[in-house]
Write an enzyme that holds these catalytic residues in place. Sequence first.
Site, PDB file in Angstrom:
ATOM      1  N   CYS A 154      -7.229  -2.752   4.437  1.00 48.05           N
ATOM      2  CA  CYS A 154      -6.763  -1.238   4.028  1.00 48.05           C
ATOM      3  C   CYS A 154      -7.398  -0.718   3.010  1.00 48.05           C
ATOM      4  O   CYS A 154      -8.581   0.035   2.925  1.00 48.05           O
ATOM      5  CB  CYS A 154      -5.312  -0.981   4.217  1.00 48.05           C
ATOM      6  SG  CYS A 154      -4.944   1.019   3.742  1.00 48.05           S
ATOM      7  N   SER A 194       0.690   3.707   1.649  1.00 47.36           N
ATOM      8  CA  SER A 194       1.018   4.149   3.147  1.00 47.36           C
ATOM      9  C   SER A 194       2.306   3.636   3.710  1.00 47.36           C
ATOM     10  O   SER A 194       2.963   4.325   4.337  1.00 47.36           O
ATOM     11  CB  SER A 194      -0.142   3.941   4.250  1.00 47.36           C
ATOM     12  OG  SER A 194      -1.283   4.480   3.571  1.00 47.36           O
ATOM     13  N   CYS A 204       0.894  -1.042  -0.071  1.00 47.86           N
ATOM     14  CA  CYS A 204      -0.101  -0.031  -0.041  1.00 47.86           C
ATOM     15  C   CYS A 204       0.843   1.275   0.069  1.00 47.86           C
ATOM     16  O   CYS A 204       2.055   1.359   0.424  1.00 47.86           O
ATOM     17  CB  CYS A 204      -0.796   0.014   1.001  1.00 47.86           C
ATOM     18  SG  CYS A 204      -1.876   1.464   1.311  1.00 47.86           S
ATOM     19  N   HIS A 207       5.041   5.767   2.413  1.00 48.38           N
ATOM     20  CA  HIS A 207       5.092   6.944   3.029  1.00 48.38           C
ATOM     21  C   HIS A 207       6.276   6.826   4.151  1.00 48.38           C
ATOM     22  O   HIS A 207       6.985   7.794   4.353  1.00 48.38           O
ATOM     23  CB  HIS A 207       3.809   7.406   3.608  1.00 48.38           C
ATOM     24  CG  HIS A 207       2.814   7.936   2.814  1.00 48.38           C
ATOM     25  ND1 HIS A 207       2.795   8.804   1.350  1.00 48.38           N
ATOM     26  CD2 HIS A 207       1.534   7.700   2.592  1.00 48.38           C
ATOM     27  CE1 HIS A 207       1.896   9.117   0.939  1.00 48.38           C
ATOM     28  NE2 HIS A 207       0.891   8.531   1.387  1.00 48.38           N
ATOM     29  N   HIS A 239       0.646  -3.392   6.558  1.00 47.87           N
ATOM     30  CA  HIS A 239      -0.406  -2.980   7.528  1.00 47.87           C
ATOM     31  C   HIS A 239      -1.637  -3.589   6.719  1.00 47.87           C
ATOM     32  O   HIS A 239      -2.773  -3.491   7.504  1.00 47.87           O
ATOM     33  CB  HIS A 239      -0.701  -1.645   7.728  1.00 47.87           C
ATOM     34  CG  HIS A 239      -0.880  -0.590   6.741  1.00 47.87           C
ATOM     35  ND1 HIS A 239       0.323  -0.392   5.644  1.00 47.87           N
ATOM     36  CD2 HIS A 239      -1.908  -0.195   6.186  1.00 47.87           C
ATOM     37  CE1 HIS A 239      -0.462   0.336   4.649  1.00 47.87           C
ATOM     38  NE2 HIS A 239      -1.712   0.545   5.011  1.00 47.87           N
TER      39      HIS A 239
HETATM   40  N1  APR Z   1      -3.481  13.627 -10.903  1.00 50.53           N
HETATM   41  C1  APR Z   1      -4.106  12.508 -11.039  1.00 50.53           C
HETATM   42  N2  APR Z   1      -3.411  11.351 -10.483  1.00 50.53           N
HETATM   43  C2  APR Z   1      -2.309  11.432 -10.001  1.00 50.53           C
HETATM   44  C3  APR Z   1      -1.508  12.330  -9.856  1.00 50.53           C
HETATM   45  C4  APR Z   1      -2.048  13.751 -10.246  1.00 50.53           C
HETATM   46  N3  APR Z   1      -1.507  14.623 -10.496  1.00 50.53           N
HETATM   47  N4  APR Z   1      -0.226  12.172  -9.297  1.00 50.53           N
HETATM   48  C5  APR Z   1      -0.305  10.793  -9.000  1.00 50.53           C
HETATM   49  N5  APR Z   1      -1.506  10.264  -9.480  1.00 50.53           N
HETATM   50  C6  APR Z   1      -1.928   8.884  -9.320  1.00 50.53           C
HETATM   51  C7  APR Z   1      -1.040   7.744  -9.653  1.00 50.53           C
HETATM   52  O1  APR Z   1      -0.972   7.569 -10.935  1.00 50.53           O
HETATM   53  C8  APR Z   1      -1.833   6.524  -8.833  1.00 50.53           C
HETATM   54  O2  APR Z   1      -2.524   5.800  -9.818  1.00 50.53           O
HETATM   55  O3  APR Z   1      -2.485   8.675  -8.144  1.00 50.53           O
HETATM   56  C9  APR Z   1      -2.538   7.277  -7.828  1.00 50.53           C
HETATM   57  C10 APR Z   1      -1.875   6.930  -6.224  1.00 50.53           C
HETATM   58  O4  APR Z   1      -1.943   5.575  -6.115  1.00 50.53           O
HETATM   59  P1  APR Z   1      -1.029   4.561  -5.401  1.00 50.53           P
HETATM   60  O5  APR Z   1       0.152   4.899  -5.474  1.00 50.53           O
HETATM   61  O6  APR Z   1      -1.393   3.149  -5.809  1.00 50.53           O
HETATM   62  O7  APR Z   1      -1.691   4.796  -3.830  1.00 50.53           O
HETATM   63  P2  APR Z   1      -2.621   4.120  -2.883  1.00 50.53           P
HETATM   64  O8  APR Z   1      -2.082   2.888  -2.172  1.00 50.53           O
HETATM   65  O9  APR Z   1      -3.890   4.273  -3.826  1.00 50.53           O
HETATM   66  O10 APR Z   1      -2.845   5.540  -1.841  1.00 50.53           O
HETATM   67  C11 APR Z   1      -3.301   6.591  -2.129  1.00 50.53           C
HETATM   68  O11 APR Z   1      -4.563   7.123  -0.044  1.00 50.53           O
HETATM   69  O12 APR Z   1      -4.468   5.733   1.834  1.00 50.53           O
HETATM   70  C12 APR Z   1      -3.656   6.958   1.300  1.00 50.53           C
HETATM   71  O13 APR Z   1      -1.383   6.516   1.946  1.00 50.53           O
HETATM   72  C13 APR Z   1      -2.286   6.613   0.971  1.00 50.53           C
HETATM   73  O14 APR Z   1      -1.644   8.694   0.355  1.00 50.53           O
HETATM   74  C14 APR Z   1      -2.051   7.521  -0.273  1.00 50.53           C
HETATM   75  C15 APR Z   1      -3.258   7.443  -0.964  1.00 50.53           C
HETATM   76 ZN    ZN Z   2      -2.992   1.100   3.668  1.00 47.03          ZN
END
Ligand code: APR
Ligand code: ZN
Length: 369
Positions: free
Chosen positions: A168, A42, A40, A45, A61
């Site tokens: 999650c 997070s 994930c 992060h 997690h």
């Molecule tokens: N505009 C649109 N989409 C974007 C942009 C942008 N400027 N920048 C990044 N993205 C997209 C990425 O391409 C990706 O598909 O945002 C998505 C982020 O997804 P993941 O990296 O898979 O992260 P995810 O596990 O979904 O978590 C997203 O939610 O729970 C929280 O901590 C987690 O902050 C994180 C968020």
């Molecule tokens: Zn998570």
Amino acid sequence: MRARAAVLTEVKKPLEIWDLDVDLPKEGEVLVRVAAAGVCHSDLHYIQGDLTTVLPAVPGHEGAGIVEAVGPGVTRFQPGDHVLFVFRAFCGRCFYCLNGRPALCDFSNPLRRTGRMFDGTTRFHRDGQDVHHILGVSCFAEYTVVPEQGLLKLPDDIPLDRAALVGCGVTTGVGAVLFAAGVQPGDSVAVIGCGGVGLNVVQGAALAGAGPVIAVDVVPQKLEWAKQLGATHVVNAREHDPLDAIRSLTEGRGADYTFEVIGRVDTIQQAYEATRKGGTTVIVGLTPQGSVLPLDPLDLLRAEKTIKATLYGTANLPRDIPRLLELYRLGRLKLDELISRRLRLEQINEGFEAMLAGSVARSIVVFDS
Ligand code: APR
Ligand code: ZN
């Protein structure tokens, strides 16, 4: 007992696979053999240092496993039980738990702050050195020890790798729509960021009967998956201004609900702009610690918008997680489709690389059984 685990030793460094000594569970604790653990954002992060924790530590997690042993005083679980980790262990008795908001329970604060169990010690060690816990779960390990309040029992018929995602991403994303926002049939929804969590916001919006459901991302493959999960329209933010696109799909108003699922201040502002007057912006993504959201309160007031944040999908975990699993059984909630890649523990850093490259919805680490 010995267990291999992926360990965060230093921020901005790949995880290292260590052989750890794992203590037996103490009072109120459970030893779990991990079956599957989702990769994930997070966790990333923590790796990147946007969220801080005590190191060295075992991340992970979002996971599920099988109870191996229980400590003294544990009555709710026994060896062989299938269990889901919850990354906000809850007491079940406080104001928040009794009011259906277990994720806001303060019970596990000391655990998260210290990276240690309630008695101030860790259950992971290497060469006599303590290795810390993260969020009281630490499921990037063959075995982990958690407080019993950090587990929910799973029915035996749900495959553990699918169930893991509900720990999650699924609950956070689907819950943001159903439980935090309370989206109604026909409401317009825009989702900015369609990764592992955002895709679940999309499927939550579809479940709620929302329309249009506008998915925004910068990676074409994410937008394809969003369509499969119920998006009615997709916008590639590299090619089109999401604000213009969302407005033109909502008669110029902006969406009733916009969800930010990336964790960036600029995209939260974008989501806010794309919310119609009287509508609601929902913050799902975790911004780096210490971020500040600039906001003109006069604009907020004149447009009568609501900004809402959601932790763990605002779910009443012991009530809502079984409901989500039932929706999966009925074929209404998609879990199989979310897993793009299965990895061995040794390949875990590839999971984070794939996440950064945008090539996966979710990768999941599966352990030999
Ligand atoms: N505009 C649109 N989409 C974007 C942009 C942008 N400027 N920048 C990044 N993205 C997209 C990425 O391409 C990706 O598909 O945002 C998505 C982020 O997804 P993941 O990296 O898979 O992260 P995810 O596990 O979904 O978590 C997203 O939610 O729970 C929280 O901590 C987690 O902050 C994180 C968020
Ligand atoms: Zn998570």
